[in-house]
Design a protein around this motif. Structure first.
Motif, mmCIF file in Angstrom:
data_model
loop_
_atom_site.group_PDB
_atom_site.id
_atom_site.type_symbol
_atom_site.label_atom_id
_atom_site.label_comp_id
_atom_site.label_asym_id
_atom_site.label_seq_id
_atom_site.Cartn_x
_atom_site.Cartn_y
_atom_site.Cartn_z
ATOM 1 N N GLN A 46 40.387 37.190 30.893
ATOM 2 C CA GLN A 46 40.406 35.797 31.328
ATOM 3 C C GLN A 46 41.218 35.619 32.617
ATOM 4 O OE1 GLN A 46 41.783 33.335 28.102
ATOM 5 N NE2 GLN A 46 40.050 33.817 26.788
ATOM 6 N N ASN A 47 40.963 34.490 33.268
ATOM 7 C CA ASN A 47 41.727 34.032 34.435
ATOM 8 C C ASN A 47 41.564 34.895 35.684
ATOM 9 O OD1 ASN A 47 42.851 31.874 32.881
ATOM 10 N ND2 ASN A 47 44.334 33.322 32.023
ATOM 11 N N CYS A 48 40.478 35.639 35.756
ATOM 12 C CA CYS A 48 40.153 36.302 37.016
ATOM 13 C C CYS A 48 39.446 35.293 37.919
ATOM 14 C CB CYS A 48 39.264 37.524 36.775
ATOM 15 S SG CYS A 48 40.076 38.845 35.839
ATOM 16 N N ASP A 49 39.476 35.519 39.200
ATOM 17 C CA ASP A 49 38.868 34.569 40.136
ATOM 18 C C ASP A 49 37.367 34.786 40.307
ATOM 19 O OD1 ASP A 49 41.378 33.237 41.068
ATOM 20 O OD2 ASP A 49 41.849 35.291 41.692
ATOM 21 N N ILE A 50 36.948 36.048 40.278
ATOM 22 C CA ILE A 50 35.535 36.388 40.451
ATOM 23 C C ILE A 50 35.161 37.435 39.412
ATOM 24 C CG2 ILE A 50 33.834 37.480 41.977
ATOM 25 C CD1 ILE A 50 35.309 36.342 44.346
ATOM 26 N N TYR A 51 34.000 37.237 38.787
ATOM 27 C CA TYR A 51 33.472 38.208 37.836
ATOM 28 C C TYR A 51 32.199 38.800 38.431
ATOM 29 C CZ TYR A 51 36.781 36.284 34.497
ATOM 30 O OH TYR A 51 37.937 35.881 33.874
ATOM 31 N N TYR A 52 32.219 40.109 38.624
ATOM 32 C CA TYR A 52 31.073 40.785 39.196
ATOM 33 C C TYR A 52 30.350 41.554 38.095
ATOM 34 C CZ TYR A 52 28.203 43.957 41.949
ATOM 35 O OH TYR A 52 27.138 44.650 42.468
ATOM 36 N N VAL A 53 29.093 41.176 37.841
ATOM 37 C CA VAL A 53 28.260 41.845 36.839
ATOM 38 C C VAL A 53 27.039 42.373 37.578
ATOM 39 C CG1 VAL A 53 27.034 41.655 34.652
ATOM 40 C CG2 VAL A 53 29.047 40.216 35.090
ATOM 41 N N ARG A 54 27.001 43.676 37.764
ATOM 42 C CA ARG A 54 25.930 44.260 38.557
ATOM 43 C C ARG A 54 24.605 44.259 37.813
ATOM 44 N NH1 ARG A 54 27.035 50.101 40.331
ATOM 45 N NH2 ARG A 54 24.997 50.993 39.956
ATOM 46 N N PHE A 55 24.633 44.619 36.543
ATOM 47 C CA PHE A 55 23.418 44.643 35.738
ATOM 48 C C PHE A 55 23.674 43.867 34.464
ATOM 49 C CE2 PHE A 55 23.414 48.814 37.918
ATOM 50 C CZ PHE A 55 22.347 48.561 38.753
ATOM 51 N N SER A 56 22.666 43.153 34.036
ATOM 52 C CA SER A 56 22.750 42.427 32.774
ATOM 53 C C SER A 56 21.588 42.854 31.900
ATOM 54 C CB SER A 56 22.685 40.917 33.011
ATOM 55 O OG SER A 56 22.731 40.221 31.789
ATOM 56 N N SER A 57 21.905 43.378 30.718
ATOM 57 C CA SER A 57 20.846 43.857 29.836
ATOM 58 C C SER A 57 21.259 43.625 28.399
ATOM 59 C CB SER A 57 20.588 45.353 30.067
ATOM 60 O OG SER A 57 19.660 45.838 29.137
#
Length: 333
Positions: A318-329
């Motif tokens: 929690q409380n990160c500024d940006i969430y990077y999700v390259r692939f979603s499956s």
């Protein structure tokens, strides 16, 4: 419009697409003084290549006999099977030592694989433009196979796809035609789980302790780096305005494997802080091997944090500024 006229029109349209796109590629290549081998591609060149690939495939399906085209598809399984043989025996590495070529008798001595059978494997691949047969039974690397040496992470991705993925895919029809399994959305009922007899998904299998499981899990992280390089996933490093973010901005790389993207972020934008999250085995490789080798400064400056995550069961930090999700499956069957 009769059938012949329609086919002729499609044929001309496809040829026009191929010629126009080849012209774009020719201009881009002449400006670069060669073809891109691992370097980022110009967007116009990338688009022209996609058009050429798609148009050529459609052209073949349009004018070839349907039975011939279908037989070619039936036999396509030989190609990944032969690539696995080459990768498992590190044939590209051996050929790299002798650019002029290596005879199959020497390849047999180095690998233990029968020379006659190995020669047929490599000849099939050479016919598909992977490797070249420079003289009778003597093979050398070419533009494609040179990217399959074991030091290139693309080789790990190749092994991942031609080994566990290829084998699991052979069970797909059995699963879909099983009345008890066809409607299931449980990972335990997927083709992979059934083929490898694992009570879980791909990552549960990688958490196992057998030699094969450990080997496959170990190469998965580098393989994802190879895949990312191949599809130019690192475009996000240059296309997003990371340099405009505030000092200390926290970027969470969710399911980031060993950190292909986050390593590049940490190198290019030292003002960022990175949180890398994935399964324990991947993070162990990342923390103990990949980051110390590729981005040790981020570790010494405490700009990276390694936190385990099972994203089937947990939420990212929690409380990160940006969430990077390259692939979603959803990893369904």
């Amino acid at each position: 419009m009769n059938s012949a006229t329609k086919i002729t029109g499609e044929l001309r349209d496809l040829l026009s697409l191929i010629v126009d796109s080849a012209g774009v590629a020719e201009r881009c290549v002449s400006h670069r003084e060669g073809l891109p081998d691992g370097q980022p591609m110009d967007p116009e060149l990338r688009s022209s290549i996609y058009v050429i690939e798609a148009a050529c495939a459609q052209l073949c399906s349009l004018i070839a006999r349907p039975s011939g085209s279908l037989v070619n598809k039936f036999l396509a399984f030989y190609e990944p099977a032969c690539i696995q043989v080459a990768l498992a025996n590190k044939i590209p590495d051996i050929l790299q030592e002798s650019p002029s070529g290596v005879h199959i008798s020497e390849l047999e001595r180095r690998t233990g694989v029968d020379a006659g059978k190995l020669g047929r494997v490599l000849r099939l691949l050479a016919a598909k433009h992977v490797f070249q047969e420079v003289s009778a039974d003597t093979f050398a690397n070419n533009r494609l196979s040179s990217h399959l040496v074991s030091s290139n992470p693309l080789s790990s991705f190749g092994l991942h796809m031609t080994d566990e993925c290829f084998k699991a895919a052979s069970s797909l029809s059995d699963i879909l035609n099983d009345p008890a399994l066809t409607a299931s959305i449980s990972p335990t009922d997927a083709a992979f789980a059934k083929h490898f007899d694992v009570n879980g998904n791909l990552f549960d299998y990688y958490a196992g302790s057998s030699i094969e499981q450990v080997d496959r899990a170990t190469r998965f992280g580098p393989g994802m780096i190879g895949w990312g390089d191949a599809i130019e996933a690192n475009a996000v490093i240059h296309d997003f305005p990371w340099d405009q973010l505030l000092q200390g901005t926290i970027v969470c790389d969710v399911g980031g494997g060993v950190g292909n993207i986050s390593i590049q972020l940490a190198k290019s934008y030292p003002s960022l802080r990175v949180v890398l999250q994935d399964r324990p085995r991947q993070l162990k490789i990342a923390e103990e091997k990949t980051w110390p080798e590729l981005c040790p400064k981020a570790i010494s400056e405490h700009r990276v944090e390694f936190i385990t995550l099972d994203f089937f069961q947990e939420s990212p930090k929690q409380n990160c500024d940006i969430y990077y999700v390259r692939f979603s499956s959803d990893f369904k069957p």
